[in-house]
Design a protein around this motif. Sequence first.
Motif, short mmCIF file in Angstrom:
data_model
loop_
_atom_site.label_atom_id
_atom_site.label_comp_id
_atom_site.label_asym_id
_atom_site.label_seq_id
_atom_site.Cartn_x
_atom_site.Cartn_y
_atom_site.Cartn_z
N UNK A 89 3.44 -9.11 -8.06
CA UNK A 89 3.57 -8.19 -9.18
C UNK A 89 2.40 -7.25 -9.39
N UNK A 90 1.32 -7.43 -8.63
CA UNK A 90 0.15 -6.56 -8.75
C UNK A 90 0.24 -5.49 -7.67
N UNK A 91 0.23 -4.22 -8.08
CA UNK A 91 0.38 -3.11 -7.15
C UNK A 91 -0.94 -2.89 -6.41
N UNK A 92 -0.91 -3.06 -5.09
CA UNK A 92 -2.09 -2.82 -4.26
C UNK A 92 -2.12 -1.41 -3.70
N UNK A 93 -0.95 -0.86 -3.39
CA UNK A 93 -0.82 0.53 -2.93
C UNK A 93 0.34 1.17 -3.69
N UNK B 199 -5.67 1.71 -5.60
CA UNK B 199 -4.38 1.67 -4.94
C UNK B 199 -3.67 3.00 -4.84
N UNK B 200 -4.32 4.08 -5.26
CA UNK B 200 -3.69 5.40 -5.22
C UNK B 200 -4.50 6.36 -4.36
N UNK B 201 -3.82 7.37 -3.84
CA UNK B 201 -4.48 8.39 -3.04
C UNK B 201 -5.20 9.37 -3.94
N UNK B 202 -6.51 9.53 -3.73
CA UNK B 202 -7.27 10.55 -4.44
C UNK B 202 -7.16 11.88 -3.71
N UNK B 203 -7.30 11.84 -2.39
CA UNK B 203 -7.16 13.06 -1.62
C UNK B 203 -7.71 12.91 -0.22
N UNK C 203 -14.39 -1.16 -3.28
CA UNK C 203 -13.71 -2.42 -3.00
C UNK C 203 -12.53 -2.57 -3.96
N UNK C 204 -11.40 -2.99 -3.41
CA UNK C 204 -10.20 -3.11 -4.22
C UNK C 204 -9.41 -1.82 -4.32
N UNK C 205 -9.84 -0.77 -3.60
CA UNK C 205 -9.14 0.52 -3.68
C UNK C 205 -7.82 0.50 -2.93
N UNK C 206 -7.68 -0.42 -1.95
CA UNK C 206 -6.44 -0.50 -1.19
C UNK C 206 -6.60 -0.19 0.29
N UNK D 255 3.53 5.03 1.00
CA UNK D 255 3.40 3.59 1.27
C UNK D 255 3.11 2.85 -0.04
N UNK D 256 3.94 1.84 -0.31
CA UNK D 256 3.80 1.05 -1.54
C UNK D 256 3.80 -0.42 -1.17
N UNK D 257 2.90 -1.17 -1.82
CA UNK D 257 2.82 -2.61 -1.56
C UNK D 257 2.33 -3.32 -2.81
#
Length: 517
Positions: free
Chosen positions: A29-33, A229-233, A52-55, A23-25
């Motif tokens: 222009x700012x990548x949230x996911x 905005x990225x998956x850690x795990x 906060x702000x992690x997505x 999933x990308x969003x």
Amino acid sequence: MTDPKTIQHVGPQADTVLAARSITKSFLGIVALDSVDFSLRQGEIHALLGENGAGKSTLIKILTGVYSRDAGTMQLDGEEVSPANVGEAQALGIGTVYQEVNLLENLTVAENLFLGRQPRRFGLIDRREMRRRARALLSRYGLDIDVDALLSTYSVAIRQIIAIARAVDLSGKVLVLDEPTASLDAQEVEVLFSVLRKLKADGLGIVLITHFLNQVYAVADRVTVLRNGKLVGSRDIDGLPRMDLISMMLGRELQQVTRDHQASEGVMPAGDAAIRFTDYGKRGSVSPFDLAIRPGEVVGVAGLLGSGRSETAFLLFGIDRADSGSATVDGRDIVLTSPEAAIANGFGFCPEERKTDGIIGDFSVAENIALALQARQGWAKPISSRQRRELANEFVRQLDIRPADPDRPIKFLSGGNQQKAILARWLATNPRLLILDEPTRGIDIGAHAEILRMIEQLCTEGMSLVVISSELEELTAIAHRVVVLSDRRHIAELSGSQVTADNIMHAIAAPTRTEAA
């Protein structure tokens, strides 16, 4: 010990009901996911965590049809879906309950449960049937209440359960809960968790967003962590050490922000109390109390909900006017008839309800930061836009407010960054006394640690602080003294090595004068 990464649930929990892949969003222009994966099993409570702000909110809004995704796939029961709005998500089987319950307080319980889908007879709403269905629906959750009563007559906890009952009845496959316990006390949290455990046993998949790690360990089966905005795990909770989870969320080892009270026993800020409240109180709000605060001292305030914590803050800041006692600053009598009077005497106040009482959402970060300084200066002498920007840029840099755009409406900032902006508002006035009511409520671990460090720094610089918190460990980390309240009375005061969580709890549990009598 078995590596928690290898632990697998068996039985119904092995069946994936919801799967999101890559999933990308982006927004402007700012990548949230950024290519995030997420899965939910039947009969599972899955905690979604991150600063906060992690997505987290963006991901949830994509899953529930509020936002459309830019890329990636989403499957429900193995079938690809793309809900275009909340209604479509509900029809597919995905329901959502937000922290601020999205029901109508001026309607009855039954009307809220069946709003938009009322049973009809001869073209008219069949209220008798609606009441019958409402009672039957709520009985599954152990609620036996008057469904003809207005929703506003019930507690937040009951409203949460009513909202969950409606969402599950509308959807029935997936339930998303966004900070459901933020406004609940411990007993209400356990009532809610018993409902979630029952829904889990019925095979519902539940996504839980929360900032309370103890609650994650109490009720969740699995956890997924996002960062920037990225998956850690994703990990099973069984066997996952708390510090490992914190490190996943922060991307670094959490620095403990604590004070060794044993080592600092008897070491109090030097000098006499500069700010004093004597026999200070208000009928129906807080019984008269004495409070003296030294420069550079942090006074904690503890007590259960309804004990008078926030009411004490309202008195200290002039929101409520005392009808007994006196207040002095440097031996000079002051009268706190309003917040303006408190500001004029060098007081600042960060309220508990950040979104409703702390910020003006449509105003920019710069405009929100300048509010207190403008109030002290007087509205007849407006602060120029250049001064506001310079002020905002200074505190955005000092407090690491993100995104670093002073012209951005503050409502678009995360909770932790909104809290930093409110702190900046008062720091701009260089206050003698700063009153913080639940300063870390509803914010992520990283911002939590930053704010506690900030409190200690302000203390070393000579500012006096009153910190109200329901987190006892927070108070033991930062407070020189802790005032304990019960039944709207100041019943105890602990200092130095006495300031421990156990001692605070014992003080809260001690009988009040009324009970002892």
